[in-house]
Structure formats: structure tokens, C-alpha cells
Design a protein around this motif. Structure first.
Motif, short mmCIF file in Angstrom:
data_model
loop_
_atom_site.label_atom_id
_atom_site.label_comp_id
_atom_site.label_asym_id
_atom_site.label_seq_id
_atom_site.Cartn_x
_atom_site.Cartn_y
_atom_site.Cartn_z
N ALA A 113 -8.67 -4.53 2.32
CA ALA A 113 -7.36 -3.99 1.99
C ALA A 113 -7.44 -2.82 1.02
O ALA A 113 -6.46 -2.14 0.80
N ASN A 114 -8.63 -2.55 0.43
CA ASN A 114 -8.79 -1.48 -0.55
C ASN A 114 -9.02 -0.15 0.16
O ASN A 114 -10.04 0.51 0.00
N ARG A 115 -8.09 0.21 1.00
CA ARG A 115 -8.16 1.46 1.75
C ARG A 115 -6.76 1.81 2.24
O ARG A 115 -5.81 1.08 1.99
N ALA A 163 -3.35 -0.42 3.83
CA ALA A 163 -3.41 -1.79 3.32
C ALA A 163 -2.09 -2.53 3.55
O ALA A 163 -2.08 -3.74 3.75
N GLY A 168 -1.19 -5.46 -0.89
CA GLY A 168 -0.92 -4.43 0.11
C GLY A 168 0.08 -3.39 -0.33
O GLY A 168 0.03 -2.24 0.11
N ARG A 210 -4.85 -2.83 -5.78
CA ARG A 210 -5.93 -2.43 -4.87
C ARG A 210 -7.02 -1.67 -5.60
O ARG A 210 -8.20 -1.81 -5.31
N GLU A 256 -2.13 -4.19 6.87
CA GLU A 256 -2.92 -5.42 6.83
C GLU A 256 -2.13 -6.55 6.16
O GLU A 256 -2.14 -7.70 6.63
#
Length: 682
Positions: free
Chosen positions: A328-330, A333, A463, A469, A336
Motif C-alpha cells: 500500500a506504500n505506493r 493505495a 490507504g 503510508r 487497494e
């Protein structure tokens, strides 16, 4: 010989039951029925005539009994008469009940002395001067605001047959009991259902006094109980507006009792479909669920779902969550997070809908019912083995259809997380899920949705909150090593499921599960090799899925394993008779309810229950330990859980001598149990 063994078993059970009854009769007064009951006959009766019988009920302080339609919870009295041929007992007549709102549940109850009247018709050829014996076996439910106890009684009476000229006048007691019955209305009322609202009109003269009214439908399926009832006057019509049951339609007539004042006076009315006048001048009612009680339950369900993220029963799937957090660190997120939340909600709502549907057709099941089925255990075992192989890099996940789209992996992760996590019940969640089994469907599904949102809320926060994040490690080569490390807890999950398969179905189910898991892994390894060569891997993956489903189907036809006796604290297997005998002994009683698939239960047993210090404290205080195993479906345990407001396990109840159950927290300590044992009166 085939008939002798069951007869012997029934005889032994009868001896145990009689012994338990004798023990109860000699026990402390607090162990007697909480609602005292007595069968009375009004007097002699002439041949061919009808005499009135009364079951006089007197609840103890803080206890109450139920009307024929108990409302959202409870049940009325059941009658099993024994009398000669030709004598006919009519329909029971109940006095006007009272509404009792406990949290979100509306009950129809009696909190003071009351009597249920039953007409008995005597055959015309009955001989004057004869005495006819009759008997009644009755069952009823006695409740306080916190606990319910099923009770029963056996009653005997005699009917004196006399000449009509020798009949006495009615007794004062029966006159009072008749006065408490609702007065029958000859004119019928009307009702209509418009946009989910139930509108009713009852003909009552405009000059008649109506104060604190409440309408009690005589049967389910038309009106929701724990919702406001709005009363108004329109000429000689009393207009009532409330919420209809989901899907209810106006078609058949239905009976109801209208309480017209706080003195217990009421009217028995039949309502037929028809035009209902517009509402008029408002009158104050008494039934108002309000949004507050339901809001608290929704909050409890949400918090319970949130706590599931750190409960021991969810530890096996933390590997999947950890990988999702890292991914999720993109960018994207939020997609997701939404996909994961959707998966959680779909799983929780589906489980809730199936649970409510099965209960609606008479199945006695509770929360986590899915893990009581061998097919579910086998499918989860195969799934855990497949995920372990994926985490070790044997193959890459192939997601069919919409699952292969962006967020599809997170959606499936959410499905799995909810399916594995929801069988446990933690703080706050137990009360909410227990209420959900009794509430109307719409309210119950709202609680299930709140539970799912609570479970998914950490992912939603990550998210949609960039700061969270940024606090996560950046993607890199470490993720491959982390993925391999996370295969360990997932493999342990598969091992735990294999153990559960052995507990549920014995060696045959264990062999089936391990064989299916190994075959599925072999097919997935083959799929991985094809993937690395750039070839299509769809065929072995589909074959693995078909094999898993075939194993699940085969497991459903297998016989369950025989129950195993646990060493533990030398616990007695739970049964209502065993519990009654233990309480009648005058010793403290610790009753705990567990299941092999409940990790929270097993943690409590290892850390607090099955410990030398607990054993020593219990032996010193003479504590009787009773263990209820809910690994497989057990209607008796399900009823006990429901009576104590629980939808699943764990449940821990402490009975001090002469007292009702004290429910203990769902996280136990040795000190907590030892202190209760030490403080029990000798």
C-alpha cells in the motif's frame, strides 16, 4: 438387542434426570423456579359445559415471564395436557402484557403476578359425582434484564362433575384474572403497508380515554417490535403508525392486543387490509427504541471488529495483512484499501446473511458456524497450504476475471481475512453479535456491516492518510525476504487446520485434508514452473481448485469423530442436567465454553485455565468445572450461549453458591480465577 441398548440408555438418562430433580428440590431456595406456578380449577362443572383452569404465575423480584408472542426475544408457555378422551383443553388466554425495552430488543412480558386461563370442555356423557384427574407439563422462560433461565413444571388437578343446579358462583381470584384479559372487540380494525410503514386504524370512540397505548401483534411477520409506535386520533379512529417487517405485504388479517392505559387494560382486535384514515391529533406512546441503543450496538460491533485485528485468532493471517500494508506504500493505495474493505464487507455480510437464513428455518447455530463444518475446515486447510506455497515463491497468484483487475488481490485478501477472523468473538463484539441474532434483519445486517468496517478500518486509514503510508518501509528487495518469512506463520496456520480436521473428523478427515493439500501444492508447483518458462499455467491452477472443491465435498459426507475427553481441570462435559447438579451441590461452579478452532479459547486455556495454580485454587475451594465443547455443532450449547447474550465462544461463567451466573471477561488470567475461588463462601 438393537432395541435394548437405546432403551437402557433412555432408562439411565431418566434415572439421571430424576436424581437431578431430587437434588434440585433439596438445594438452596435460590435454585427453585424463578417464576412460581400453580394449576387451579375454578370449580365443579356440569356435563357438556366448560370450566376455566388457570396457571397462576408469580415471578420473583426482578424476574419476568412472557406473553404468547414474546417479541424480539424469549418465548411464551408451552402446554402438554394429559386428560381422558372427550375432555378438550381450549386455546390459552393471556392477560394484557407490558412492553419491556432492553437495549435494542422489545419484549412483551409480565413483571408481576399473572394467570393464563385455559377453558376445558367436558363431554356430555360425563357422570355427575365423578372426579376426573388431569395433568399438565408446562415449559416457560424466566428472565431478568441480564439472564434467562428455561423453567418447567408438572401440575395435577381434578375436575369435579356436578349437576348444573349445584354449581357455585365464580371465585374472586378467577374474576380478577378474567378482568386482566383484553376485552374482545367485535368491530374489526384496518391496516395498510405503504413504503415499509405499517399504518393501522382501530375503532375507538373519540370520548374514550387512551393513555400510554401500545400495540402487541399476536404473531410475527407484520410489525417490527423495537421501533417507535406513533399514536394519533382521527375522530372515532385510533391511528397507529410504525415500521413493517421487511417484505411484509397487506393480505391476510392478523390479531393484536392494544394496551390502552398504564393500568393494564386492553382490547383484543382483529385487523384486516383496508383504507386507513390520515393521522390526527398525536397521543403519547411508550415504545421508542430511539437511535441511541442501536447506535451503541453499531459502535460496539465496529470496535469489536477493530479489536479483531490484534486478537490471537487473527494472528495466522497477519502475514497477508503485512504484505498488503507494504504494497500500500505506493500510488493507488486508496484503491487497494477500498478493494480490501469490499472483500471484508462481502465476506462478513455473506456470513451474516447465511447465519440469519439458517436460523430462520430452525437451525440452532451461532457465530462461527462455518468452522463447525468439515468441508469448511478442509477448504481452509487447502487454501492455507496454497498461500504458503505462494509466499515461498513456488508460483504467482493467478486471479480470474474481475479479481485480476487492479485491487483484485486486496479484495481476495479481505475475503480471506474476514472469513478466518470473524469466528472469534472479542470485547464489545460478543454483545453486538448476540443482539444481531435477535434483531430484525435490517438491523442485524447493519451490525454485521459495522463489524466488517471495524476489521477493515486500519487498511482504510493507511490507504487514505498519506502520513501513515510514509511511516511504512519503502518497497525494495527486503519484501522478497519478508514474504518468505511470512510463509512460516501461514504454514503454522495450515498445521493448525490439519489438527482441527483431526479433532472434527478423526484420522479419515485428517488424511483427506493432508492428501488434498499435498496434491494441490504439487499442481501449483507445476503451475509455477510453467510460469517461469513463460507458458500458460491456467490448467494446473484450475485443476487444483477443482481438487480442493472435490475434497470439501467428500468431507461433508464423512462421519464426525467421537468426542474426546480433555484432561485439563477434570472438567465435566456440559449439559443442563450436569450444570443443575453442580449448582445444587452448593459448591462454586466454573463453566467454560470453547472450540478447537477458537484461538482465543486455546490461549486462555493454556495461560489461565489449565495451570497448576488454577488447579490448586480450584481444588482448595471445591470448584466444579464444566466444559462445553462447541467445536462441532451442539444445539444445547448454542441455546446456553444465546441465553447469556453470546453469539459464539469463548464464554466463561462463574456460579457462586446460590447465585446466578457471573460472566467473566473473554481474556482470562490465573489471578482472576484464583481470586474467585478463594472468595467463594465455604
Amino acid at each position: 438387542m438393537a432395541q435394548t441398548l437405546p432403551t437402557t440408555i433412555h432408562f439411565r438418562r431418566l434415572i439421571v434426570f430424576v436424581t437431578a430433580l431430587l437434588a434440585l428440590c433439596m438445594a438452596l431456595p435460590a435454585l427453585a423456579n424463578n417464576i412460581a406456578a400453580e394449576l387451579r380449577v375454578e370449580g365443579p362443572v356440569a356435563p357438556g359445559k366448560t370450566v376455566t383452569m388457570a396457571i397462576a404465575m408469580e415471578p420473583a423480584p426482578t424476574w419476568h415471564g412472557y406473553w404468547s408472542n414474546p417479541g424480539d426475544a424469549g418465548f411464551g408457555m408451552s402446554f402438554d395436557w394429559t386428560m381422558p378422551d372427550g375432555f378438550v383443553a381450549g386455546e390459552p388466554e393471556y392477560p394484557v402484557p407490558e412492553p419491556l425495552l432492553i437495549g435494542p430488543l422489545m419484549n412483551h412480558v409480565y413483571e408481576g403476578p399473572y394467570a393464563i386461563l385455559v377453558p376445558l370442555t367436558v363431554p356430555a356423557d360425563a357422570k355427575p359425582g365423578s372426579t376426573i384427574p388431569i395433568s399438565l407439563d408446562a415449559n416457560w422462560l424466566a428472565c431478568t434484564d441480564e439472564i434467562c433461565v428455561p423453567e418447567k413444571g408438572h401440575f395435577e388437578a381434578t375436575i369435579e362433575i356436578a349437576q348444573a343446579s349445584a354449581l357455585p358462583t365464580q371465585s374472586e381470584a378467577f374474576a380478577q384474572w378474567r378482568a386482566a384479559l383484553p376485552a374482545p372487540m367485535l368491530e374489526k380494525g384496518r391496516y395498510a403497508i405503504v413504503d415499509g410503514k405499517l399504518r393501522m386504524a382501530i375503532p375507538i370512540a373519540a370520548t374514550a380515554t387512551v393513555a400510554g397505548p401500545h400495540l402487541f401483534p399476536a404473531s410475527d411477520g407484520i410489525s417490527q417490535y423495537a421501533v417507535p409506535q406513533a399514536f394519533s386520533r382521527n375522530g372515532d379512529w385510533l391511528i397507529i403508525e410504525t415500521a413493517a417487517v421487511d417484505g411484509a405485504k397487506a393480505g391476510a388479517k392478523f390479531d393484536a392486543v392494544l394496551r390502552v392505559d398504564h393500568e393494564g387494560n386492553g382490547l383484543a382486535v382483529t385487523l384486516e387490509p383496508g383504507e386507513v384514515p390520515a393521522a390526527g391529533s398525536a397521543i403519547g406512546g411508550v415504545s421508542d427504541l430511539g437511535g441511541e441503543s442501536l447506535a451503541w450496538l453499531v459502535l460496539a460491533a465496529f470496535v469489536g471488529g477493530l479489536i479483531l485485528n490484534v486478537m490471537p485468532c487473527v494472528f495466522p493471517i497477519l502475514s497477508l495483512k503485512a504484505l498488503s500494508l507494504a504494497r500500500a506504500n505506493r500510488e493507488g493505495a486508496h484503491v487497494e484499501a477500498l478493494a480490501y474493505t469490499a472483500g471484508v464487507l462481502v465476506a462478513v455480510l455473506a456470513l451474516g446473511a447465511v447465519l440469519l437464513g439458517l436460523r430462520a428455518v430452525g437451525e440452532e447455530i451461532g457465530w462461527a458456524f462455518q468452522l463447525q463444518e468439515p468441508a469448511t475446515v478442509i477448504l481452509l486447510l487447502v487454501l492455507a497450504a496454497a498461500i504458503t506455497a505462494n509466499l515461498l515463491g513456488f508460483y504467482e497468484m493467478i486471479l480470474p476475471g474481475i479479481a485480476g483487475a487492479k485491487g483484485g488481490g486486496a479484495f481476495l485478501t479481505g475475503l480471506l481475512a474476514a472469513f478466518v477472523a470473524t469466528p472469534c468473538t472479542g470485547p464489545f463484539m460478543a454483545a453486538a453479535m448476540g443482539a444481531a441474532l435477535l434483531l430484525p434483519v435490517s438491523h442485524a445486517m447493519l451490525l454485521f456491516a459495522a463489524l466488517g468496517l471495524g476489521l477493515a478500518s486500519p487498511f482504510l486509514a493507511i490507504g487514505f492518510i498519506p502520513a501513515l503510508r510514509r511511516a511504512l518501509p519503502k518497497p525494495g528487495a527486503w519484501m522478497v525476504r519478508f514474504r518468505h518469512i511470512m510463509a512460516v506463520p501461514m504454514a503454522l496456520t495450515a498445521m493448525a487446520l490439519a489438527w482441527l480436521a483431526w479433532r472434527v473428523g478423526g484420522l479419515p478427515l485428517l488424511v483427506l485434508g493432508l492428501g488434498a493439500a499435498l496434491a494441490v501444492i504439487a499442481l501449483l508447483v507445476l503451475a509455477g514452473r510453467r510460469q517461469r518458462r513463460g507458458s500458460a499455467a491456467t490448467v494446473p491452477v484450475l485443476a487444483a481448485m477443482a481438487l480442493a472443491l472435490l475434497a470439501g465435498g467428500a468431507s461433508a459426507a464423512m462421519e464426525p469423530a467421537a468426542p474426546r475427553v480433555e484432561a485439563g481441570l477434570d472438567a465435566i462435559p456440559f449439559s443442563p442436567v450436569a450444570l443443575a447438579e453442580a449448582r445444587a451441590s452448593g459448591k462454586p461452579v466454573f463453566a467454560y465454553f470453547t472450540a478447537d478452532w477458537c484461538v482465543t479459547c486455546k490461549v486462555n486455556e493454556a495461560s489461565a485455565i489449565d495451570r497448576d495454580a488454577t488447579r490448586a485454587a480450584f481444588e482448595k475451594a471445591g470448584v466444579v468445572v464444566i466444559r462445553g465443547d462447541w467445536t462441532r455443532r451442539d444445539p444445547t450449547i448454542t441455546r446456553y450461549l444465546e441465553e447469556h447474550g453470546a453469539a459464539g465462544v469463548p464464554l466463561y461463567a462463574w456460579y457462586a453458591p446460590g447465585n446466578d451466573a457471573e460472566l467473566l471477561p473473554q481474556v482470562l488470567t490465573v489471578g482472576m480465577l484464583s481470586e474467585r475461588a478463594a472468595s467463594s463462601p465455604k
